[in-house]
Design a protein around this motif. Structure first.
Motif, PDB file in Angstrom:
ATOM      1  N   GLU A  84      70.181 147.865  71.549  1.00  0.00           N
ATOM      2  CA  GLU A  84      69.243 148.983  71.698  1.00  0.00           C
ATOM      3  C   GLU A  84      69.933 150.276  72.103  1.00  0.00           C
ATOM      4  OE1 GLU A  84      66.008 148.002  74.233  1.00  0.00           O
ATOM      5  OE2 GLU A  84      65.308 146.336  72.981  1.00  0.00           O
ATOM      6  N   GLU A  85      70.972 150.167  72.925  1.00  0.00           N
ATOM      7  CA  GLU A  85      71.699 151.371  73.350  1.00  0.00           C
ATOM      8  C   GLU A  85      72.389 152.033  72.155  1.00  0.00           C
ATOM      9  OE1 GLU A  85      75.261 152.640  76.470  1.00  0.00           O
ATOM     10  OE2 GLU A  85      74.207 150.727  76.738  1.00  0.00           O
ATOM     11  N   LYS A  86      72.947 151.198  71.296  1.00  0.00           N
ATOM     12  CA  LYS A  86      73.589 151.725  70.087  1.00  0.00           C
ATOM     13  C   LYS A  86      72.551 152.366  69.168  1.00  0.00           C
ATOM     14  CE  LYS A  86      76.332 150.267  66.079  1.00  0.00           C
ATOM     15  NZ  LYS A  86      76.923 149.108  65.348  1.00  0.00           N
ATOM     16  N   ALA A  87      71.404 151.729  69.029  1.00  0.00           N
ATOM     17  CA  ALA A  87      70.334 152.287  68.183  1.00  0.00           C
ATOM     18  C   ALA A  87      69.882 153.640  68.719  1.00  0.00           C
ATOM     19  CB  ALA A  87      69.162 151.317  68.122  1.00  0.00           C
ATOM     20  N   ALA A  88      69.806 153.764  70.060  1.00  0.00           N
ATOM     21  CA  ALA A  88      69.365 155.018  70.670  1.00  0.00           C
ATOM     22  C   ALA A  88      70.378 156.132  70.431  1.00  0.00           C
ATOM     23  CB  ALA A  88      69.139 154.816  72.167  1.00  0.00           C
ATOM     24  N   SER A  89      71.656 155.857  70.656  1.00  0.00           N
ATOM     25  CA  SER A  89      72.680 156.898  70.506  1.00  0.00           C
ATOM     26  C   SER A  89      72.864 157.292  69.041  1.00  0.00           C
ATOM     27  CB  SER A  89      74.009 156.421  71.103  1.00  0.00           C
ATOM     28  OG  SER A  89      74.454 155.238  70.454  1.00  0.00           O
TER      29      SER A  89
END
Length: 363
Positions: A84-89
């Motif tokens: 999810e962190e990668k998707a957000a960035s």
């Protein structure tokens, strides 16, 4: 303004680089482009997100972002990944790039729309100068209009982008289309030289020939020095296409400046043409001659009324050529060895050619 094809190509690139799945929808939830097979499931969440005050939000395990165009909500970008962190960035980066792409396409649309209206004489003089200033377009510069005519039956569909690819890196050149068959290039020149224009036309033609599209026809008008005169150059280029189709059918690149008397004939009304032919030939016409006579006449004109050179190129005796010319004189009353009569006959042949072309257009 941005096509779905461009959006799809853009997010395909993002997804290929980041390994994150993306989807782009409109504010009503319609999917415009996607790298997901199940993007339609986001239709309702997208509408809810579009109506909210949030600029970004996590919904159903995916990241949602708003993309604006001049303050108006244009797209919703959805990013999905197990991380999810990668998707957000990556979603933030993609949303930023889409925003920049939207701005760039809007600017290009504004410039393209301005050039179209300029070509079609839809702008007042004050509007030309005011809008050109806002769009950072120089008013005083050497420019010429080049028109490319493409056969409808053999189009690939990407001809406009192909021509833009030739001139795309040169921000001072404009490539647009006012109908489906013609592409217009408003080219800015470094010097007041038609050699530069001819080279540009040849580059365009060679590009299409390499694509097995050598059926294109290209024309260009005269060079102008003021932006307001671009429409004149466009009209000249358009006329060159029409006149060239009648009198220069063997040429695929034609300049307005070489049209000569054909340009005058093209502007004559058909009744006046018929009256002229009737006064010169009565109930006869230059079109009534047999193939041998027409070949003789054309070759005689090609050789500037030189009897010796014409007979040599036709492989006939000089006396045979003189006999043929005498026969034409008896039939029409015009001696082609006399300059004034030759000019009259040549114009008459061109008028007949023009009349035949115009009659064919009526069917």
């Amino acid at each position: 303004m941005i096509t779905n094809q461009i959006l799809q190509k853009t997010i395909d690139g993002f997804s290929s680089i980041t390994k994150v799945d993306f989807a782009v929808t409109d504010p009503e939830g319609a999917v415009l482009a996607s790298t997901m097979s199940d993007a339609s499931q986001y239709s309702t969440p997208t509408v809810d997100f579009a109506r909210s005050h949030a600029e970004s939000q996590v919904m159903d395990g995916s990241e949602f972002f708003k993309v604006y165009d001049d303050g108006n909500l244009e797209f919703i970008l959805i990013a999905r990944d197990d991380d999810e962190e990668k998707a957000a960035s990556m979603g933030k980066v993609a949303a930023f790039q889409l925003t920049e792409l939207t701005v760039a396409y809007k600017e290009r649309f504004d410039r393209d729309n301005f050039i179209k209206n300029l070509l079609l004489d839809n702008l007042l003089l004050v509007d030309i100068y005011n809008r050109s200033k806002k769009l950072h377009i120089d008013v005083e510069a050497l420019r010429v209009c080049i028109v490319i005519e493409i056969d409808d039956e053999r189009k690939h569909g990407d001809e406009l982008e192909c021509v833009r690819g030739i001139f795309g890196s040169k921000s001072h050149d404009f490539v647009t289309a006012v109908d489906e068959q013609h592409i217009i290039v408003v080219k800015q020149l470094a010097t007041n030289s038609y050699d530069e224009v001819e080279k540009a036309a040849e580059t365009i033609f060679n590009t299409f020939r390499d694509r097995d599209q050598a059926f294109v026809r290209i024309s260009y008008g005269t060079i102008v020095t003021d932006l307001k005169d671009v429409s004149r150059s466009y009209k000249e280029a358009t006329m060159a296409l029409d006149v060239g189709r009648i009198f220069f059918s063997d040429k695929q690149i034609i300049a307005y400046s070489v049209l000569g008397i054909g340009r005058l004939i093209y502007q004559l009304p058909i009744p006046l043409c018929k009256m002229f032919i009737g006064e010169i030939f009565g109930d006869k016409s230059p079109d009534d001659f047999d193939e041998e006579t027409l070949t003789t006449i054309n070759k005689f004109f090609e050789n500037s009324l030189n009897v010796s050179e014409t007979s040599r190129q036709l492989y006939i005796h000089r006396n045979t050529l003189v006999y043929r010319l005498d026969k034409i004189q008896k039939s029409t009353g015009l001696d082609l060895r006399v300059f004034d009569d030759a000019i009259t006959f040549k114009i008459a042949m061109m008028v007949v050619e023009y009349m035949k072309y115009m009659e064919a257009q009526d069917f």
